[in-house]
Design an enzyme around this catalytic site. Structure first.
Site, PDB file in Angstrom:
ATOM      1  N   TRP A  99      35.113  45.370 119.528  1.00  0.00           N
ATOM      2  CA  TRP A  99      33.915  45.206 120.358  1.00  0.00           C
ATOM      3  C   TRP A  99      33.129  43.978 119.929  1.00  0.00           C
ATOM      4  O   TRP A  99      32.616  43.234 120.759  1.00  0.00           O
ATOM      5  CB  TRP A  99      33.039  46.463 120.312  1.00  0.00           C
ATOM      6  CG  TRP A  99      33.740  47.651 120.895  1.00  0.00           C
ATOM      7  CD1 TRP A  99      34.063  48.806 120.257  1.00  0.00           C
ATOM      8  CD2 TRP A  99      34.226  47.807 122.246  1.00  0.00           C
ATOM      9  NE1 TRP A  99      34.722  49.661 121.104  1.00  0.00           N
ATOM     10  CE2 TRP A  99      34.831  49.071 122.329  1.00  0.00           C
ATOM     11  CE3 TRP A  99      34.223  46.985 123.373  1.00  0.00           C
ATOM     12  CZ2 TRP A  99      35.420  49.550 123.496  1.00  0.00           C
ATOM     13  CZ3 TRP A  99      34.804  47.456 124.546  1.00  0.00           C
ATOM     14  CH2 TRP A  99      35.390  48.719 124.599  1.00  0.00           C
ATOM     15  N   ASP A 166      24.615  46.158 118.695  1.00  0.00           N
ATOM     16  CA  ASP A 166      25.349  47.051 119.585  1.00  0.00           C
ATOM     17  C   ASP A 166      25.416  48.404 118.867  1.00  0.00           C
ATOM     18  O   ASP A 166      26.123  48.547 117.878  1.00  0.00           O
ATOM     19  CB  ASP A 166      26.750  46.475 119.830  1.00  0.00           C
ATOM     20  CG  ASP A 166      27.643  47.404 120.655  1.00  0.00           C
ATOM     21  OD1 ASP A 166      27.212  48.531 120.986  1.00  0.00           O
ATOM     22  OD2 ASP A 166      28.784  46.991 120.972  1.00  0.00           O
ATOM     23  N   LYS A 190      28.689  57.495 124.584  1.00  0.00           N
ATOM     24  CA  LYS A 190      29.186  57.966 123.294  1.00  0.00           C
ATOM     25  C   LYS A 190      28.265  59.059 122.739  1.00  0.00           C
ATOM     26  O   LYS A 190      28.721  60.092 122.320  1.00  0.00           O
ATOM     27  CB  LYS A 190      29.268  56.811 122.286  1.00  0.00           C
ATOM     28  CG  LYS A 190      29.982  55.562 122.792  1.00  0.00           C
ATOM     29  CD  LYS A 190      31.496  55.663 122.768  1.00  0.00           C
ATOM     30  CE  LYS A 190      32.198  54.618 123.626  1.00  0.00           C
ATOM     31  NZ  LYS A 190      31.979  53.230 123.270  1.00  0.00           N
TER      32      LYS A 190
HETATM   33  C1  LIG Z   1      32.517  51.841 123.806  1.00  0.00           C
HETATM   34  C2  LIG Z   1      31.892  50.666 123.175  1.00  0.00           C
HETATM   35  C3  LIG Z   1      31.605  49.502 123.904  1.00  0.00           C
HETATM   36  C4  LIG Z   1      31.975  49.322 125.353  1.00  0.00           C
HETATM   37  O1  LIG Z   1      31.125  50.024 126.153  1.00  0.00           O
HETATM   38  P1  LIG Z   1      31.197  49.919 127.749  1.00  0.00           P
HETATM   39  O2  LIG Z   1      29.999  50.682 128.166  1.00  0.00           O
HETATM   40  O3  LIG Z   1      32.490  50.548 128.163  1.00  0.00           O
HETATM   41  O4  LIG Z   1      31.153  48.481 128.120  1.00  0.00           O
HETATM   42  C5  LIG Z   1      30.978  48.462 123.239  1.00  0.00           C
HETATM   43  N1  LIG Z   1      30.652  48.561 121.937  1.00  0.00           N
HETATM   44  C6  LIG Z   1      30.912  49.657 121.214  1.00  0.00           C
HETATM   45  C7  LIG Z   1      30.507  49.713 119.773  1.00  0.00           C
HETATM   46  C8  LIG Z   1      31.550  50.737 121.806  1.00  0.00           C
HETATM   47  O5  LIG Z   1      31.816  51.843 121.088  1.00  0.00           O
END
Ligand SMILES: *Cc1c(COP(=O)(O)O)cnc(C)c1O
Length: 356
Positions: A99, A166, A190
């Site tokens: 990511w 993030d 998540k």
């Molecule tokens: C799942 C995830 C993403 C991607 O998320 P989307 O909403 O599918 O774009 C980005 N960063 C992390 C840390 C993730 O776990």
């Protein structure tokens, strides 16, 4: 049979949040209308988004001077929205997994990117420690929890430049000092709600400093000024986010859930560490509380599929590891009960007894 849902994302949500969403889809507040067929500008929905924002502020203790936004596009949209709004000349990034790499790729479209530290030398199995955050950059970007590799930084860095994080997979899992961050963002799917809504917590004073023009839909200021209603927000996912936040508040908030998360992770890591069959993949000092990655040791390499099938007979689902790590990944987000973790641990022990 009861299912124990260890999916990495979309993933387990509090049962009450799912039930209340189901009820609202059939009839919102006794209005005779479905949550799916009302105006986002109706009083009923305004109350929902207001409460969701207020609860997030309360639970994370977000100080004055920040906006909470609920947007579309996923965390992946933030990979470009962050540099669009913040990157004038140069940004710094920590490369801690897939990511982070995707975020870096997008930032490079907007300016120079310094990779301050990377754990790619060991397949991202640790969180880099001894790095220095440069002072001559517009911001510093980190991924606090690396969902695929099961590594996490569980402290809030002091950064001389705006810190952008993030937190897709560890938001609300531990106490965070929001005042140390310029932006915290993530996909809801998540730890917070269903897919379709992205949360952004942004400090107002870091915006408006880039030279480029920003399209309205990608401009944080436009969304902030319009209370996340510049266009139609993801109505249904925001409703579920509110229900999840209400549930979290009800069980005692972030402090209580953090204690639960530590207990759950300890139970599973202890089982891995005391096993002769399973081995953890993340460095001990970098272990995630949210995504727990492990593999079969060399002698049992051919038994991956067999264990996944064995676990399924006990209701344990979603434990297959990401292809870039292999083996198994148990995602134990906030809504995962300790009892489900114990069911997984029992399955590991039983499988080892039979096959070890
Ligand atoms: C799942 C995830 C993403 C991607 O998320 P989307 O909403 O599918 O774009 C980005 N960063 C992390 C840390 C993730 O776990």
């Amino acid at each position: 049979m009861k299912k124990h849902n260890f999916n990495a994302g979309p993933s387990i949500l509090p049962q009450v949040a799912i039930e209340n969403t189901a009820k609202a889809i059939l009839d919102l507040n006794g209005s005779g209308l479905s949550l799916l067929e009302i105006s986002h500008r109706s009083k009923d929905f305004q109350a929902v988004i207001d409460e969701a924002m207020a609860l997030l502020k309360e639970l994370l203790e977000i100080p004055e001077g920040y906006h909470v936004l609920f947007l579309g596009g996923g965390a992946s949209m933030q990979f470009c929205m962050v540099p669009f709004n913040l990157l004038n000349k140069k940004a710094a990034y920590l490369e801690t997994g897939v990511w982070a790499k995707k975020a870096i790729k997008e930032a490079k479209l907007f300016g120079q990117v310094d990779i301050v530290a990377s754990s790619s030398d060991k397949n991202f199995s640790y969180y880099p420690k001894d790095f220095v955050i440069p002072t001559d950059v517009d911001y510093f970007h980190i991924t606090t929890n690396n969902t695929i590799y099961g590594t996490e930084i569980r402290k809030d860095l002091d950064s001389p430049v705006p810190l952008v994080a993030d937190m897709s997979s560890d938001i609300l899992s531990r106490k965070v000092d929001v005042s140390k961050y310029g932006i915290i963002y993530g996909g809801a799917q998540k730890n917070l709600g269903p897919a379709g809504v992205t949360f952004v917590i942004v400090r107002d004073d870091i915006l408006g400093k880039v030279d480029r023009a920003i399209p309205s839909m990608l401009d944080y200021r436009v969304h902030a000024q319009n209370g996340s209603m510049f266009n139609t927000p993801p109505v249904m996912p925001i409703f579920t986010v509110r229900e999840t936040l209400k549930w979290l508040k009800g069980i005692g908030g972030v402090t209580a859930v953090e204690a639960r998360n530590i207990e759950k992770a300890n139970v599973l890591y202890d089982a891995i560490d005391s096993s002769k069959m399973f081995v953890g993949t993340a460095a001990e000092d970098s272990r995630s509380l949210m995504n727990i990655c492990f593999v079969m040791n060399e002698n049992y390499k051919d038994k991956d599929e067999a264990f996944i099938e064995f676990a399924k007979t006990r209701g344990v689902v979603g434990i297959k590891g990401h292809r870039s790590v292999g083996g198994f990944r148990a995602s134990v987000y906030n809504a995962m009960p300790l009892d489900s973790v114990k069911v997984l641990v029992e399955a590991m022990k039983a499988f080892e007894n039979i096959n070890g």
